[in-house]
Design a protein around this motif. Structure first.
Motif, PDB file in Angstrom:
ATOM      1  N   UNK A 111     -48.669 -15.719  -0.266  1.00 24.26           N
ATOM      2  CA  UNK A 111     -49.046 -14.396   0.232  1.00 24.26           C
ATOM      3  C   UNK A 111     -47.931 -13.832   1.105  1.00 24.26           C
ATOM      4  N   UNK A 112     -47.343 -14.684   1.952  1.00 18.82           N
ATOM      5  CA  UNK A 112     -46.311 -14.164   2.854  1.00 18.82           C
ATOM      6  C   UNK A 112     -45.055 -13.779   2.073  1.00 18.82           C
ATOM      7  N   UNK A 113     -44.737 -14.493   1.003  1.00 15.73           N
ATOM      8  CA  UNK A 113     -43.583 -14.103   0.167  1.00 15.73           C
ATOM      9  C   UNK A 113     -43.834 -12.726  -0.469  1.00 15.73           C
ATOM     10  N   UNK A 114     -45.077 -12.501  -0.892  1.00 13.85           N
ATOM     11  CA  UNK A 114     -45.424 -11.187  -1.457  1.00 13.85           C
ATOM     12  C   UNK A 114     -45.300 -10.108  -0.382  1.00 13.85           C
ATOM     13  N   UNK A 115     -45.757 -10.410   0.831  1.00 14.64           N
ATOM     14  CA  UNK A 115     -45.683  -9.426   1.923  1.00 14.64           C
ATOM     15  C   UNK A 115     -44.237  -9.072   2.247  1.00 14.64           C
ATOM     16  N   UNK A 116     -43.381 -10.082   2.300  1.00 15.57           N
ATOM     17  CA  UNK A 116     -41.962  -9.821   2.588  1.00 15.57           C
ATOM     18  C   UNK A 116     -41.371  -8.899   1.517  1.00 15.57           C
ATOM     19  N   UNK A 117     -41.649  -9.207   0.257  1.00 19.44           N
ATOM     20  CA  UNK A 117     -41.111  -8.380  -0.830  1.00 19.44           C
ATOM     21  C   UNK A 117     -41.674  -6.960  -0.785  1.00 19.44           C
ATOM     22  N   UNK A 118     -42.948  -6.835  -0.447  1.00 20.22           N
ATOM     23  CA  UNK A 118     -43.572  -5.507  -0.387  1.00 20.22           C
ATOM     24  C   UNK A 118     -42.925  -4.672   0.719  1.00 20.22           C
ATOM     25  N   UNK A 119     -42.713  -5.297   1.876  1.00 17.23           N
ATOM     26  CA  UNK A 119     -42.063  -4.570   2.987  1.00 17.23           C
ATOM     27  C   UNK A 119     -40.653  -4.143   2.612  1.00 17.23           C
ATOM     28  N   UNK A 120     -39.914  -5.042   1.989  1.00 20.89           N
ATOM     29  CA  UNK A 120     -38.537  -4.707   1.602  1.00 20.89           C
ATOM     30  C   UNK A 120     -38.544  -3.574   0.573  1.00 20.89           C
ATOM     31  N   UNK A 121     -39.425  -3.653  -0.419  1.00 22.24           N
ATOM     32  CA  UNK A 121     -39.456  -2.611  -1.449  1.00 22.24           C
ATOM     33  C   UNK A 121     -39.823  -1.251  -0.848  1.00 22.24           C
ATOM     34  N   UNK A 122     -40.765  -1.244   0.094  1.00 17.39           N
ATOM     35  CA  UNK A 122     -41.127   0.012   0.769  1.00 17.39           C
ATOM     36  C   UNK A 122     -39.899   0.649   1.413  1.00 17.39           C
ATOM     37  N   UNK A 123     -39.012  -0.184   1.955  1.00 19.80           N
ATOM     38  CA  UNK A 123     -37.830   0.321   2.650  1.00 19.80           C
ATOM     39  C   UNK A 123     -36.747   0.798   1.704  1.00 19.80           C
TER      40      UNK A 123
END
Ligand code: AR6
Length: 176
Positions: free
Chosen positions: A162-174
Motif C-alpha cells: 500500500x505504501x509503495x502505491x501511495x508513494x507512486x500516486x504522490x509522485x504522479x500527482x506532482x
C-alpha cells in the motif's frame, strides 16, 4: 489512480505482477543470468514454470538497463519482458540505467505491437533503490515515452505494498 495522455492510459495499482490476467506483457525485475530469484523474479518464474528459465538461458547474461523478451509460458500473459535494473550504489549512473530499463521495455513492446504492459517497481527490492527516487524516474520516463507509443495503450504499475502505491500516486500527482 489513472492518468491518460491521448489514447494511452497509465494505471497505478497495488497487486502481484504474476497475476495480471488482462495484460499482454509483464515486466520481470530480472537478475543478469535471467534465472529464478527472489521478489518479482521468483513470483514470475514460479508462475511461468521451468520453461521460462530454459527460454531465457541463451539470452543471458544481460547488462543493467537492458531488456529482453520471451514468451510467458504458464503465466496468464503472452510475453515477459526481462529488465536488469541497476544495483543502487554500485551500477552507475543509476538514474540513467533505471530510466533505460523502462525505455527499453517500452521500445520492445512497441516493436512487437504489444497493447498493454505491466511494470513492477524495478530495482526497489533486493537492488536497494529508494522507492521515491525510483518512482520519480520510472514515472517521468514512462510519461515521456507515452506520446511516442503506437501499439501500447495501457501501462500499469503493479506496486506490492500500500505504501509503495501511495508513494507512486504522490509522485504522479506532482509530475503529470
Ligand atoms: N509483484 C509485484 N511487486 C513485487 C512482487 C510481486 N509478486 N514481489 C516483490 N515485489 P525485487 P530488484 C516488489 O527484489 O530490486 C531478485 O532476486 C518489491 O517489494 O523483485 O530489481 C532477482 O533475482 C520491490 O518493491 O527486484 C534479482 O537478483 C520491487 O517489486 C534482484 O532480486 C522489486 O523488487 C532484482 O532486484
Amino acid at each position: 489512480m489513472k492518468h491518460a495522455i491521448n489514447d494511452v492510459t497509465l494505471e497505478l495499482i497495488q497487486g502481484d505482477i504474476a497475476s495480471q490476467k488482462d495484460i499482454t506483457a509483464v515486466v520481470n525485475a530480472a537478475n543478469a543470468e535471467l534465472r529464478i530469484g527472489g521478489g518479482v523474479a521468483g513470483a514470475i518464474h514460479r508462475a511461468a514454470g521451468p520453461g521460462l528459465e530454459e527460454e531465457c538461458r541463451p539470452l543471458a547474461p544481460i547488462r543493467p538497463g537492458e531488456a529482453v523478451i520471451t514468451g510467458a509460458h504458464n503465466l496468464p500473459n503472452k510475453y515477459v519482458i526481462h529488465c536488469l535494473g541497476p544495483v543502487y550504489g554500485i551500477d552507475k549512473p543509476e538514474d540513467k540505467l533505471l530510466a533505460d530499463c523502462y525505455r527499453n521495455a517500452l521500445k520492445i513492446a512497441k516493436e512487437k505491437g504489444i497493447d498493454s504492459v505491466a511494470f513492477p517497481a524495478l530495482s526497489t527490492g533486493a537492488f536497494g533503490y529508494p522507492m521515491k527516487a525510483a518512482a520519480e524516474i520510472a514515472l517521468n520516463t514512462v510519461l515521456q515515452e507515452m506520446p511516442k507509443l503506437q501499439s501500447v495503450k495501457t501501462i500499469r504499475f503493479v506496486l506490492f505494498s500500500k505504501s509503495d502505491l501511495e508513494v507512486h500516486t504522490e509522485v504522479l500527482e506532482k509530475v503529470k
